[in-house]
Design an enzyme around this catalytic site. Structure first.
Site, PDB file in Angstrom:
ATOM      1  N   TYR A  72      16.755  29.277  11.611  1.00 20.26           N
ATOM      2  CA  TYR A  72      15.426  29.838  11.974  1.00 20.26           C
ATOM      3  C   TYR A  72      15.280  29.720  13.611  1.00 20.26           C
ATOM      4  CZ  TYR A  72      13.418  30.386   7.402  1.00 20.26           C
ATOM      5  OH  TYR A  72      13.400  30.872   6.136  1.00 20.26           O
ATOM      6  N   LYS A 118       0.898  -1.234   0.047  1.00 23.28           N
ATOM      7  CA  LYS A 118      -0.007  -0.019  -0.089  1.00 23.28           C
ATOM      8  C   LYS A 118       0.852   1.297   0.196  1.00 23.28           C
ATOM      9  CE  LYS A 118      -0.366  -0.435   5.171  1.00 23.28           C
ATOM     10  NZ  LYS A 118      -1.200  -0.795   6.163  1.00 23.28           N
TER      11      LYS A 118
END
Ligand SMILES: *Cc1c(COP(=O)(O)O)cnc(C)c1O
Length: 353
Positions: free
Chosen positions: A247, A37
């Site tokens: 950041y 899957k």
């Protein structure tokens, strides 16, 4: 000129080695369903089918378009693991000769209306409380419609990785008690990877193995990561003690340092919440993430890496740096990392030889 890019390299030989290793635990007593899957957990569904034809007895998918894609490549059993959600899907599933899971009354209603009871997998809720019939409801269906039909009885474990979880024993007992009420021709299936590894005696007729094939099972070091995620270094700079990187200045230098910036960020599927100190591999040496992951870049402490230059590869996971390491040290699971790599990363599938 070819543009630089990060790469996801998949090694079919490792995939095959993992499958053989896992199948050895089963001693040929159970059939092996390769769970593919979600594009084979991000490994490329068509290539994985191509590389596993002689090892898998069947394939498990969730979406009917995945089943359609691989039906032309394999005439083995293909199980639609959530079954169908409309009459059209049911008809297409029958047309493609798929096996289908039936996990609730609405799905069984569609089966009944078509009066086709071939290739059904009846899913029972034994404690996961996600999909599956309650045992009493299933027994009514069994007595009325299935007592003379061939089908597969299945359930799914909620904590197969935890050998000592009491829920496993509860689920096994409910399933075994129910199994004994079935006629002789009913096949049975519980085991996913964790169950095969921890409870091989619960393997019944079919095992449904996903993460182990791909090497994301973390409790057995013989199972190897089949994916390598690597990204080139695009900048190297010196920083001074107390300088901040990235950041929010999340990472603060305790000493003078050397920082490499690599060409991979959260827009490539590296999770934003990767922590400072997470291991990566550069030139076969361990380095550590230093600073918050950006959209397109990640910063790495390479102060102690010998001979590190622009263009060198930084590996985030590989055969030598198991994907479960980065998963565990960041409170993630390997399934999540494997299925999260975005399409702009160059994917290279190396077929087994
Ligand atoms: C995904 C899935 C599996 C495979 O589980 P792994 O832990 O990856 O081995 C097995 N059964 C069902 C119903 C699934 O949805």
């Amino acid at each position: 000129m070819t543009a630089i890019n990060s790469e996801l390299i998949i090694d079919g030989n490792i995939l095959r080695k993992n499958i053989s290793y896992i199948k050895d635990k089963l001693k040929n007593k159970s059939k092996f369903m390769a769970i593919i899957k979600s594009d084979a957990y991000g490994h490329n569904i068509e290539e994985v089918v191509g590389d596993t034809k002689d090892l898998a007895d069947g394939y498990g998918v969730v979406r009917i378009d995945e089943a359609r894609k691989i039906r032309s490549l394999s005439d083995k059993k293909i199980l639609l693991m959530q079954g169908i959600y409309s009459n059209d899907e049911f008809l297409e599933a029958m047309d493609l000769n798929l096996d289908i899971v039936v996990h609730n009354q609405d799905q069984f209603q569609i089966v009944k209306e078509n009066n086709i009871f071939n290739n059904l997998w009846l899913k029972i809720n034994t404690g996961m409380n996600r999909l599956g019939f309650e045992i009493n409801d299933f027994m009514k269906i069994y007595n009325e419609f299935l007592s003379n039909k061939k089908f597969t009885l299945m359930t799914h474990l909620a904590a197969s990785n935890e050998k000592n979880a009491i829920s496993n024993q509860n689920q096994f007992k409910l399933f075994a008690d129910l199994s004994r009420k079935m006629h002789e021709d009913v096949d049975k299936s519980i085991a996913n990877t964790g169950c095969i590894m921890n409870f091989p005696d619960q393997s019944y007729d079919w095992v449904r193995c996903g993460i182990g094939m791909y090497g994301g099972y973390f409790k057995d070091s013989k199972i190897e990561t089949a994916m390598t995620l690597r990204s080139p270094i695009v900048n190297i700079r010196k920083i001074k003690k107390n300088d901040k990187v990235g950041y929010d200045g999340r990472a603060i230098a305790k000493n003078d340092m050397l920082i490499a910036t690599v060409y991979l960020g959260y827009a490539d599927g590296l999770p934003l919440n990767i922590k400072d100190g997470t291991d990566v591999m550069i030139n076969e040496q361990k380095a550590k993430v230093f600073g918050r992951v950006s959209m397109d870049l990640t910063t790495i402490d390479v102060t102690n890496i010998d001979d590190c230059v622009l263009g060198d590869w930084c590996e985030f996971f590989s055969k030598d740096l198991p994907i479960s390491n980065i998963a565990k040290s960041n409170d993630l699971i390997s399934y999540y990392l494997m299925t999260g790599i975005k399409s702009r990363v160059k994917k290279v599938y190396k077929r087994a030889n």
